[in-house]
Design a protein around this motif. Structure first.
Motif, mmCIF file in Angstrom:
data_model
loop_
_atom_site.group_PDB
_atom_site.id
_atom_site.type_symbol
_atom_site.label_atom_id
_atom_site.label_comp_id
_atom_site.label_asym_id
_atom_site.label_seq_id
_atom_site.Cartn_x
_atom_site.Cartn_y
_atom_site.Cartn_z
ATOM 1 N N ILE A 61 22.387 27.002 49.875
ATOM 2 C CA ILE A 61 22.442 28.423 50.238
ATOM 3 C C ILE A 61 23.895 28.780 50.530
ATOM 4 O O ILE A 61 24.652 27.955 51.064
ATOM 5 N N ASP A 62 24.300 29.966 50.154
ATOM 6 C CA ASP A 62 25.640 30.469 50.484
ATOM 7 C C ASP A 62 25.554 31.315 51.745
ATOM 8 O O ASP A 62 24.623 32.102 51.911
ATOM 9 N N LEU A 63 26.550 31.158 52.608
ATOM 10 C CA LEU A 63 26.665 32.061 53.745
ATOM 11 C C LEU A 63 27.358 33.349 53.305
ATOM 12 O O LEU A 63 26.977 34.450 53.699
ATOM 13 N N TYR A 64 28.364 33.168 52.441
ATOM 14 C CA TYR A 64 29.146 34.330 51.982
ATOM 15 C C TYR A 64 29.188 34.401 50.457
ATOM 16 O O TYR A 64 29.270 33.382 49.785
ATOM 17 N N LEU A 65 29.128 35.613 49.932
ATOM 18 C CA LEU A 65 29.450 35.885 48.533
ATOM 19 C C LEU A 65 30.705 36.750 48.533
ATOM 20 O O LEU A 65 30.889 37.590 49.428
ATOM 21 N N TRP A 66 31.562 36.537 47.531
ATOM 22 C CA TRP A 66 32.852 37.223 47.484
ATOM 23 C C TRP A 66 32.973 38.083 46.238
ATOM 24 O O TRP A 66 32.404 37.762 45.196
ATOM 25 N N ALA A 67 33.714 39.140 46.360
ATOM 26 C CA ALA A 67 34.120 39.927 45.193
ATOM 27 C C ALA A 67 35.461 40.553 45.542
ATOM 28 O O ALA A 67 35.568 41.295 46.525
ATOM 29 N N LEU A 120 30.200 30.974 33.098
ATOM 30 C CA LEU A 120 30.138 30.851 34.558
ATOM 31 C C LEU A 120 28.841 31.552 34.997
ATOM 32 O O LEU A 120 28.803 32.772 35.125
ATOM 33 N N PRO A 121 27.747 30.790 35.169
ATOM 34 C CA PRO A 121 26.459 31.432 35.445
ATOM 35 C C PRO A 121 26.456 32.341 36.670
ATOM 36 O O PRO A 121 25.758 33.348 36.691
ATOM 37 N N SER A 122 27.236 31.993 37.710
ATOM 38 C CA SER A 122 27.317 32.858 38.889
ATOM 39 C C SER A 122 28.760 32.948 39.354
ATOM 40 O O SER A 122 29.316 31.984 39.873
ATOM 41 N N ALA A 123 29.358 34.121 39.165
ATOM 42 C CA ALA A 123 30.759 34.315 39.569
ATOM 43 C C ALA A 123 30.871 34.704 41.041
ATOM 44 O O ALA A 123 31.842 34.329 41.702
ATOM 45 N N VAL A 124 29.894 35.467 41.582
ATOM 46 C CA VAL A 124 30.013 35.887 42.982
ATOM 47 C C VAL A 124 29.859 34.700 43.929
ATOM 48 O O VAL A 124 30.311 34.740 45.069
ATOM 49 N N ASP A 125 29.251 33.625 43.447
ATOM 50 C CA ASP A 125 29.152 32.390 44.223
ATOM 51 C C ASP A 125 30.488 31.648 44.225
ATOM 52 O O ASP A 125 30.757 30.846 45.115
ATOM 53 N N ARG A 126 31.328 31.915 43.207
ATOM 54 C CA ARG A 126 32.585 31.181 43.048
ATOM 55 C C ARG A 126 33.655 32.135 42.528
ATOM 56 O O ARG A 126 34.196 31.940 41.452
ATOM 57 N N SER A 159 37.091 42.569 36.136
ATOM 58 C CA SER A 159 37.259 43.795 36.932
ATOM 59 C C SER A 159 35.960 44.610 36.964
ATOM 60 O O SER A 159 35.600 45.184 37.987
ATOM 61 N N PHE A 160 35.215 44.615 35.830
ATOM 62 C CA PHE A 160 33.945 45.335 35.799
ATOM 63 C C PHE A 160 32.915 44.620 36.683
ATOM 64 O O PHE A 160 32.159 45.264 37.429
ATOM 65 N N LEU A 161 32.897 43.275 36.627
ATOM 66 C CA LEU A 161 31.996 42.508 37.487
ATOM 67 C C LEU A 161 32.289 42.810 38.957
ATOM 68 O O LEU A 161 31.373 42.995 39.760
ATOM 69 N N GLN A 162 33.569 42.889 39.289
ATOM 70 C CA GLN A 162 33.965 43.158 40.670
ATOM 71 C C GLN A 162 33.463 44.524 41.129
ATOM 72 O O GLN A 162 32.922 44.653 42.224
ATOM 73 N N LYS A 163 33.588 45.527 40.274
ATOM 74 C CA LYS A 163 33.104 46.883 40.627
ATOM 75 C C LYS A 163 31.594 46.882 40.841
ATOM 76 O O LYS A 163 31.086 47.495 41.786
ATOM 77 N N LEU A 164 30.861 46.174 39.954
ATOM 78 C CA LEU A 164 29.404 46.085 40.110
ATOM 79 C C LEU A 164 29.039 45.343 41.398
ATOM 80 O O LEU A 164 28.098 45.728 42.106
ATOM 81 N N ALA A 165 29.806 44.293 41.695
ATOM 82 C CA ALA A 165 29.542 43.503 42.903
ATOM 83 C C ALA A 165 29.720 44.353 44.162
ATOM 84 O O ALA A 165 28.928 44.240 45.108
ATOM 85 N N PHE A 166 30.741 45.210 44.168
ATOM 86 C CA PHE A 166 30.961 46.084 45.333
ATOM 87 C C PHE A 166 29.740 46.965 45.595
ATOM 88 O O PHE A 166 29.415 47.282 46.737
#
Length: 300
Positions: A61-67, A120-126, A159-166
Motif C-alpha cells: 500500500i502507498d501512503l502517498y501518491l505524487w504528481a 510504466l503501469p503506474s506513474a503516480v506510484d513512482r 505533463s498531461f498525466l500530471q494535469k489529470l492527476a491534479f
C-alpha cells in the motif's frame, strides 16, 4: 543489540522473509510480514510492533501518491500509519523519489534511453521514476488509466498525466485501497487480457512488481524489467517468459530484493529518525546502493 525493521504488508504471507545484516557498524534484522489483504490484521500488527521496533514499513500500500510537486495521502494508508504512535512508519515514497530517479541515470551506460520504449503501469506510484525516464528521453507509456482504472487510454505525455492527476488524485485517494491496487491473494493471480498487449509494444517494463506481473503475457522474449521486491520464484517466472534482463533498484539479499518501504525503514532505523530527500541520498551513497542487473537468459 540488533536494530529491528518490520515491513507490515497487505500482500501475501507467502512472500514473508527475514534477513540479518551488518551495515555501517550496526546489526539490523529486516523482516517482511504479509497479512493476506486483511486490513484489520495489519492495523493490529502495527499497533503491536509500535515502540518494539526501530522502524515500520508499509508494504502493499502507498501512503502517498505524487504528481509534480504535490503529494496526496491515501486515506486507508493514513489509518495504518496512525496505528503507531512511537515508531516511525514509512511507505518507501522517499526512496522512490531518490533511489529510483538516480537509477535511471546510473543505467544510462547499459540502456540507451532515447532508443527505448518503456511501459510504466503506474506513474503516480513512482512519479520520480516517471520524471527521470522523461528527462532521459525515453518514449514512455504511462499506464495509470489502463492498469489502475481499467480504461483503454494509453498516455504518452507526462505533463498531461500530471494535469489529470491534479484533478483525479484528490478523489481516488479517498477510495478503499483494494479498488486501486491488488492486495492479499489477488497479488498472486495473473489476469492476461487486453491490457497485456501493451507489454508487447515495450522494450522495458518498469515500476511496481505486482502491477507488472499481474497482466504480463507469456511472450516477453528479449525484454527488460526494472522493478524491486522480487523473490527467487519471481526470477524463475521472468526467465520462463524469456525476459532477458531483470534490474532491481534495491539490493538482492538472501535471493530476493526487498521493497522500497523496507529499505526506507532500514535507513530510518540507521539514522534514528525520519529523513529528508538530501539525507536519503547521503545514505544511498554511504551504503553504495545501486541498481543490480541479472542477465536471466545467460544464467539459464
Amino acid at each position: 543489540m540488533a536494530k529491528r525493521v518490520v515491513s507490515v504488508s497487505l500482500g501475501s504471507s507467502r512472500r514473508d522473509s527475514v534477513v540479518e545484516l551488518e551495515l555501517l557498524g550496526e546489526r539490523v534484522i529486516l523482516e517482511r510480514r504479509g497479512t493476506d489483504g486483511d486490513f484489520q490484521r495489519a492495523l493490529c500488527l502495527i499497533a503491536e510492533l509500535d515502540g518494539q521496533v526501530e522502524a515500520i514499513g508499509l508494504g502493499g500500500i502507498d501512503l502517498y501518491l505524487w504528481a509534480g510537486g504535490r503529494r496526496y495521502t491515501i486515506r486507508d494508508a493514513q489509518r495504518l500509519k496512525d496505528a503507531a504512535r512511537k515508531t516511525p512508519v514509512v511507505d518507501g515514497s522517499g526512496l522512490k523519489h531518490t533511489l529510483e530517479r538516480r537509477a535511471v541515470a546510473q543505467l544510462a551506460g547499459l540502456i540507451n534511453w532515447k532508443e527505448t520504449k518503456v511501459l510504466l503501469p503506474s506513474a503516480v506510484d513512482r512519479f520520480g521514476l516517471a520524471e527521470a525516464l522523461h528527462e532521459a528521453g525515453a518514449k514512455v507509456l504511462y499506464g495509470d488509466f489502463i492498469f489502475a482504472l481499467g480504461l483503454p487510454i494509453p498516455l504518452y505525455s507526462l505533463s498531461f498525466l500530471q494535469k489529470l492527476a491534479f484533478v483525479l488524485l484528490p478523489l481516488l485517494t479517498q477510495l478503499p485501497f483494494p479498488l486501486l491496487y491488488p492486495t492479499g491473494e489477488k497479488q498472486e493471480r495473473r489476469v492476461v487480457d487486453w491490457r497485456s498487449r501493451y507489454y508487447l509494444w515495450a522494450d522495458l517494463v518498469a515500476g511496481d512488481w505486482h502491477y507488472i506481473k499481474r497482466h504480463m503475457p507469456d511472450a516477453m522474449k528479449g525484454k527488460t524489467v526494472l522493478t524491486n521486491t522480487t523473490t527467487e520464484e519471481d526470477v524463475a517466472f521472468l526467465r520462463e517468459r524469456g525476459v532477458r534482463r531483470l534490474i532491481t533498484t534495491t539490493p538482492r539479499l538472501n535471493g530476493r530484493s526487498f521493497g522500497t518501504n523496507v529499505m526506507e525503514a532500514l535507513l530510518v532505523a540507521l539514522a534514528g529518525r525520519e529523513l529528508g530527500e538530501e539525507e536519503y541520498l547521503r545514505y544511498i551513497d554511504l551504503l553504495g546502493l545501486a541498481p543490480q542487473v541479472l542477465d536471466l537468459q545467460e544464467e539459464a
